[in-house]
Design a protein around this motif. Structure first.
Motif, PDB file in Angstrom:
ATOM      1  N   GLN A   1       0.829  -1.208   0.000  1.00 45.16           N
ATOM      2  CA  GLN A   1       0.000   0.000   0.000  1.00 45.16           C
ATOM      3  C   GLN A   1       0.864   1.259   0.000  1.00 45.16           C
ATOM      4  OE1 GLN A   1      -2.402  -0.739   3.465  1.00 45.16           O
ATOM      5  NE2 GLN A   1      -4.026  -1.721   2.258  1.00 45.16           N
ATOM      6  N   TRP A   2       1.966   1.243   0.732  1.00 44.03           N
ATOM      7  CA  TRP A   2       2.897   2.388   0.720  1.00 44.03           C
ATOM      8  C   TRP A   2       3.499   2.567  -0.666  1.00 44.03           C
ATOM      9  CZ3 TRP A   2       6.032   0.421   5.521  1.00 44.03           C
ATOM     10  CH2 TRP A   2       5.289   0.629   6.690  1.00 44.03           C
ATOM     11  N   CYS A   3       3.898   1.464  -1.276  1.00 47.45           N
ATOM     12  CA  CYS A   3       4.531   1.530  -2.601  1.00 47.45           C
ATOM     13  C   CYS A   3       3.566   2.043  -3.670  1.00 47.45           C
ATOM     14  CB  CYS A   3       5.077   0.158  -2.998  1.00 47.45           C
ATOM     15  SG  CYS A   3       6.565  -0.325  -2.093  1.00 47.45           S
ATOM     16  N   ARG A   4       2.316   1.650  -3.597  1.00 50.15           N
ATOM     17  CA  ARG A   4       1.306   2.110  -4.563  1.00 50.15           C
ATOM     18  C   ARG A   4       0.830   3.526  -4.281  1.00 50.15           C
ATOM     19  NH1 ARG A   4      -1.207  -2.840  -3.298  1.00 50.15           N
ATOM     20  NH2 ARG A   4      -2.882  -1.643  -2.318  1.00 50.15           N
ATOM     21  N   GLY A   5       1.107   4.028  -3.084  1.00 50.97           N
ATOM     22  CA  GLY A   5       0.614   5.344  -2.713  1.00 50.97           C
ATOM     23  C   GLY A   5      -0.819   5.306  -2.215  1.00 50.97           C
ATOM     24  N   ASP A   6      -1.286   4.115  -1.825  1.00 50.46           N
ATOM     25  CA  ASP A   6      -2.643   3.991  -1.306  1.00 50.46           C
ATOM     26  C   ASP A   6      -2.758   4.513   0.119  1.00 50.46           C
ATOM     27  OD1 ASP A   6      -3.432   2.855  -3.665  1.00 50.46           O
ATOM     28  OD2 ASP A   6      -3.491   0.807  -2.901  1.00 50.46           O
ATOM     29  N   ARG A   7      -1.639   4.470   0.833  1.00 50.95           N
ATOM     30  CA  ARG A   7      -1.641   4.983   2.196  1.00 50.95           C
ATOM     31  C   ARG A   7      -0.236   5.400   2.587  1.00 50.95           C
ATOM     32  NH1 ARG A   7      -2.579  -0.113   6.392  1.00 50.95           N
ATOM     33  NH2 ARG A   7      -1.784   1.107   8.088  1.00 50.95           N
ATOM     34  N   ARG A   8      -0.168   6.279   3.585  1.00 47.73           N
ATOM     35  CA  ARG A   8       1.124   6.746   4.104  1.00 47.73           C
ATOM     36  C   ARG A   8       1.439   6.014   5.398  1.00 47.73           C
ATOM     37  NH1 ARG A   8      -0.776  12.344   2.544  1.00 47.73           N
ATOM     38  NH2 ARG A   8      -2.109  12.122   4.348  1.00 47.73           N
ATOM     39  N   PRO A   9       2.731   5.782   5.656  1.00 50.06           N
ATOM     40  CA  PRO A   9       3.090   5.181   6.940  1.00 50.06           C
ATOM     41  C   PRO A   9       2.957   6.201   8.062  1.00 50.06           C
ATOM     42  CG  PRO A   9       5.065   5.727   5.708  1.00 50.06           C
ATOM     43  CD  PRO A   9       3.891   5.998   4.799  1.00 50.06           C
ATOM     44  N   GLY A  10       2.755   5.708   9.269  1.00 47.58           N
ATOM     45  CA  GLY A  10       2.788   6.573  10.437  1.00 47.58           C
ATOM     46  C   GLY A  10       4.224   7.017  10.695  1.00 47.58           C
ATOM     47  N   LEU A  11       4.393   7.895  11.661  1.00 45.28           N
ATOM     48  CA  LEU A  11       5.711   8.459  11.933  1.00 45.28           C
ATOM     49  C   LEU A  11       6.744   7.391  12.262  1.00 45.28           C
ATOM     50  CD1 LEU A  11       7.561  10.876  12.280  1.00 45.28           C
ATOM     51  CD2 LEU A  11       6.720  11.104  14.628  1.00 45.28           C
ATOM     52  N   GLY A  12       6.389   6.432  13.102  1.00 47.34           N
ATOM     53  CA  GLY A  12       7.341   5.384  13.470  1.00 47.34           C
ATOM     54  C   GLY A  12       7.825   4.584  12.274  1.00 47.34           C
ATOM     55  N   HIS A  13       6.900   4.207  11.407  1.00 48.82           N
ATOM     56  CA  HIS A  13       7.285   3.465  10.201  1.00 48.82           C
ATOM     57  C   HIS A  13       8.050   4.363   9.231  1.00 48.82           C
ATOM     58  CE1 HIS A  13       4.153   0.282  11.198  1.00 48.82           C
ATOM     59  NE2 HIS A  13       5.296  -0.363  11.089  1.00 48.82           N
ATOM     60  N   ALA A  14       7.643   5.623   9.111  1.00 51.81           N
ATOM     61  CA  ALA A  14       8.350   6.541   8.211  1.00 51.81           C
ATOM     62  C   ALA A  14       9.803   6.690   8.637  1.00 51.81           C
ATOM     63  CB  ALA A  14       7.652   7.895   8.176  1.00 51.81           C
ATOM     64  N   LEU A  15      10.047   6.785   9.940  1.00 54.88           N
ATOM     65  CA  LEU A  15      11.426   6.883  10.438  1.00 54.88           C
ATOM     66  C   LEU A  15      12.188   5.580  10.196  1.00 54.88           C
ATOM     67  CD1 LEU A  15      10.755   8.844  13.735  1.00 54.88           C
ATOM     68  CD2 LEU A  15      11.885   9.705  11.669  1.00 54.88           C
ATOM     69  N   ALA A  16      11.509   4.447  10.358  1.00 57.06           N
ATOM     70  CA  ALA A  16      12.149   3.147  10.092  1.00 57.06           C
ATOM     71  C   ALA A  16      12.497   3.013   8.611  1.00 57.06           C
ATOM     72  CB  ALA A  16      11.234   2.006  10.543  1.00 57.06           C
ATOM     73  N   ILE A  17      11.614   3.488   7.737  1.00 54.90           N
ATOM     74  CA  ILE A  17      11.872   3.463   6.300  1.00 54.90           C
ATOM     75  C   ILE A  17      13.088   4.329   5.973  1.00 54.90           C
ATOM     76  CG2 ILE A  17      10.979   4.183   4.038  1.00 54.90           C
ATOM     77  CD1 ILE A  17       8.151   3.397   5.149  1.00 54.90           C
ATOM     78  N   GLU A  18      13.145   5.516   6.573  1.00 52.78           N
ATOM     79  CA  GLU A  18      14.292   6.398   6.343  1.00 52.78           C
ATOM     80  C   GLU A  18      15.590   5.718   6.768  1.00 52.78           C
ATOM     81  OE1 GLU A  18      15.926  10.851   7.515  1.00 52.78           O
ATOM     82  OE2 GLU A  18      13.865  10.311   7.990  1.00 52.78           O
ATOM     83  N   ARG A  19      15.591   5.084   7.932  1.00 50.01           N
ATOM     84  CA  ARG A  19      16.807   4.382   8.396  1.00 50.01           C
ATOM     85  C   ARG A  19      17.159   3.232   7.461  1.00 50.01           C
ATOM     86  NH1 ARG A  19      14.415   5.268  13.420  1.00 50.01           N
ATOM     87  NH2 ARG A  19      13.456   3.204  13.396  1.00 50.01           N
TER      88      ARG A  19
END
Length: 83
Positions: free
Chosen positions: A33-51
């Motif tokens: 869903q994140w890859c398709r742009g169907d939904r955005r991750p929450g802050l915790g997941h967004a930070l994990a993705i950045e790392r």
């Protein structure tokens, strides 16, 4: 295509959505869903993705995209009020 999808497509060796999900604490369907742009991750997941991406997909990126669900909503006509 989101930055995350582009990053995953370009990664060598190629990482699956399931493997990436394990690395950031999400399941494969959520990563999809994140890859398709169907939904955005929450802050915790967004930070994990950045790392996990070494900064290639910064947490702030997710605040700038419009999800497909948001894009499908009709915009309300705004009326101007005389001041």
């Amino acid at each position: 295509m989101t930055k995350l999808a582009a990053y995953m497509d370009a990664s060598e060796p190629r990482v699956t959505q399931a493997e990436f999900g394990k690395r950031v604490g999400a399941d494969q369907s959520t990563v999809s869903q994140w890859c398709r742009g169907d939904r955005r991750p929450g802050l915790g997941h967004a930070l994990a993705i950045e790392r996990e991406t070494g900064g290639a997909v910064p947490a702030a990126y997710w605040t700038t995209i419009t999800t497909t669900a948001e894009a499908a909503k009709p915009r309300r006509a705004r009326q101007r009020r005389a001041v």
